[in-house]
Design an enzyme around this catalytic site. Sequence first.
Site, PDB file in Angstrom:
ATOM      1  N   ASP A  33       0.848  -1.195   0.000  1.00 16.23           N
ATOM      2  CA  ASP A  33       0.000   0.000   0.000  1.00 16.23           C
ATOM      3  C   ASP A  33       0.882   1.243   0.000  1.00 16.23           C
ATOM      4  O   ASP A  33       1.888   1.319   0.710  1.00 16.23           O
ATOM      5  CB  ASP A  33      -0.921  -0.019   1.228  1.00 16.23           C
ATOM      6  CG  ASP A  33      -2.071   0.945   1.092  1.00 16.23           C
ATOM      7  OD1 ASP A  33      -3.228   0.483   0.995  1.00 16.23           O
ATOM      8  OD2 ASP A  33      -1.835   2.183   1.072  1.00 16.23           O
ATOM      9  N   ILE A  34       0.480   2.231  -0.780  1.00  7.72           N
ATOM     10  CA  ILE A  34       1.254   3.471  -0.916  1.00  7.72           C
ATOM     11  C   ILE A  34       1.203   4.300   0.374  1.00  7.72           C
ATOM     12  O   ILE A  34       2.074   5.119   0.623  1.00  7.72           O
ATOM     13  CB  ILE A  34       0.730   4.286  -2.132  1.00  7.72           C
ATOM     14  CG1 ILE A  34       1.790   5.198  -2.691  1.00  7.72           C
ATOM     15  CG2 ILE A  34      -0.543   5.036  -1.807  1.00  7.72           C
ATOM     16  CD1 ILE A  34       1.431   5.785  -4.050  1.00  7.72           C
ATOM     17  N   VAL A  97     -11.046   2.875  -3.833  1.00 10.45           N
ATOM     18  CA  VAL A  97     -10.665   2.399  -5.173  1.00 10.45           C
ATOM     19  C   VAL A  97     -11.689   1.356  -5.634  1.00 10.45           C
ATOM     20  O   VAL A  97     -11.950   0.379  -4.925  1.00 10.45           O
ATOM     21  CB  VAL A  97      -9.247   1.779  -5.154  1.00 10.45           C
ATOM     22  CG1 VAL A  97      -8.863   1.276  -6.543  1.00 10.45           C
ATOM     23  CG2 VAL A  97      -8.224   2.797  -4.658  1.00 10.45           C
ATOM     24  N   HIS A 101     -10.376  -5.353  -3.146  1.00  6.49           N
ATOM     25  CA  HIS A 101      -9.021  -5.573  -2.623  1.00  6.49           C
ATOM     26  C   HIS A 101      -9.071  -5.998  -1.178  1.00  6.49           C
ATOM     27  O   HIS A 101      -9.892  -5.522  -0.404  1.00  6.49           O
ATOM     28  CB  HIS A 101      -8.142  -4.333  -2.793  1.00  6.49           C
ATOM     29  CG  HIS A 101      -8.774  -3.051  -2.347  1.00  6.49           C
ATOM     30  ND1 HIS A 101      -9.737  -2.390  -3.084  1.00  6.49           N
ATOM     31  CD2 HIS A 101      -8.587  -2.304  -1.234  1.00  6.49           C
ATOM     32  CE1 HIS A 101     -10.095  -1.288  -2.458  1.00  6.49           C
ATOM     33  NE2 HIS A 101      -9.432  -1.218  -1.317  1.00  6.49           N
ATOM     34  N   HIS A 103      -6.998  -5.938   2.227  1.00 13.04           N
ATOM     35  CA  HIS A 103      -5.864  -5.333   2.927  1.00 13.04           C
ATOM     36  C   HIS A 103      -5.278  -6.401   3.845  1.00 13.04           C
ATOM     37  O   HIS A 103      -6.012  -6.979   4.673  1.00 13.04           O
ATOM     38  CB  HIS A 103      -6.322  -4.174   3.820  1.00 13.04           C
ATOM     39  CG  HIS A 103      -6.885  -2.987   3.110  1.00 13.04           C
ATOM     40  ND1 HIS A 103      -6.182  -1.822   2.927  1.00 13.04           N
ATOM     41  CD2 HIS A 103      -8.115  -2.769   2.569  1.00 13.04           C
ATOM     42  CE1 HIS A 103      -6.943  -0.936   2.302  1.00 13.04           C
ATOM     43  NE2 HIS A 103      -8.126  -1.481   2.073  1.00 13.04           N
TER      44      HIS A 103
HETATM   45  P1  5GP Z   1      -9.686   1.367   0.325  1.00 15.94           P
HETATM   46  O1  5GP Z   1      -9.718   2.693   1.046  1.00 15.94           O
HETATM   47  O2  5GP Z   1     -10.362   1.464  -1.033  1.00 15.94           O
HETATM   48  O3  5GP Z   1     -10.152   0.198   1.129  1.00 15.94           O
HETATM   49  O4  5GP Z   1      -8.156   1.066   0.062  1.00 15.94           O
HETATM   50  C1  5GP Z   1      -7.459   1.615  -1.007  1.00 15.94           C
HETATM   51  C2  5GP Z   1      -6.004   1.589  -0.632  1.00 15.94           C
HETATM   52  O5  5GP Z   1      -5.247   1.794  -1.806  1.00 15.94           O
HETATM   53  C3  5GP Z   1      -5.585   2.676   0.360  1.00 15.94           C
HETATM   54  O6  5GP Z   1      -5.038   2.056   1.510  1.00 15.94           O
HETATM   55  C4  5GP Z   1      -4.557   3.500  -0.412  1.00 15.94           C
HETATM   56  O7  5GP Z   1      -3.498   3.940   0.387  1.00 15.94           O
HETATM   57  C5  5GP Z   1      -4.110   2.552  -1.493  1.00 15.94           C
HETATM   58  N1  5GP Z   1      -3.716   3.175  -2.742  1.00 15.94           N
HETATM   59  C6  5GP Z   1      -4.370   4.180  -3.412  1.00 15.94           C
HETATM   60  N2  5GP Z   1      -3.719   4.484  -4.538  1.00 15.94           N
HETATM   61  C7  5GP Z   1      -2.633   3.675  -4.596  1.00 15.94           C
HETATM   62  C8  5GP Z   1      -1.590   3.534  -5.546  1.00 15.94           C
HETATM   63  O8  5GP Z   1      -1.517   4.208  -6.574  1.00 15.94           O
HETATM   64  N3  5GP Z   1      -0.644   2.603  -5.262  1.00 15.94           N
HETATM   65  C9  5GP Z   1      -0.684   1.824  -4.144  1.00 15.94           C
HETATM   66  N4  5GP Z   1       0.292   0.936  -3.966  1.00 15.94           N
HETATM   67  N5  5GP Z   1      -1.670   1.932  -3.226  1.00 15.94           N
HETATM   68  C10 5GP Z   1      -2.628   2.854  -3.455  1.00 15.94           C
END
Ligand code: 5GP
Length: 115
Positions: A33-34, A97, A101, A103
């Site tokens: 994760d970024i 996103v 996914h 985590h």
């Molecule tokens: P969500 O909030 O949708 O459950 O998790 C999305 C995750 O994707 C977040 O933890 C965010 O930091 C990570 N993320 C968003 N954009 C990118 C990216 O371009 N690269 C990577 N490696 N992680 C990303």
Amino acid sequence: MAMLERNIFKEIIEGNIPANIVYQDEHCIAFRDINPQAPTHILVIPRKVIRTHADIEPGDEQLLGQLHSAVVKIAKSEGLSSYRVVINCNEGAGQTVPHLHLHLLGGRLLDWPPG
Ligand code: 5GP
């Protein structure tokens, strides 16, 4: 944070956006994760686009099992004896996103209940 329109993870699968990939096979891809929320924070995603957890359909069962098997392999390779697997479904649960996914979080004490 609102759900993005752009599917960044599809672009990572296609190699258009760089990512720190830790595992991949024919079904899934996993990368760091970024914006990590724990010392180990890895996202495990299917190659198939499934927008949210609520969009899982009959026929996806095997794929879901493969994602979890990938998590187990990655947790072992990361040396995690304790870890948490989280799926945020839709904006109210923090999904940003639009691509399913998992985590994988570990490497620190994880409190319960989560926020
Ligand atoms: P969500 O909030 O949708 O459950 O998790 C999305 C995750 O994707 C977040 O933890 C965010 O930091 C990570 N993320 C968003 N954009 C990118 C990216 O371009 N690269 C990577 N490696 N992680 C990303």
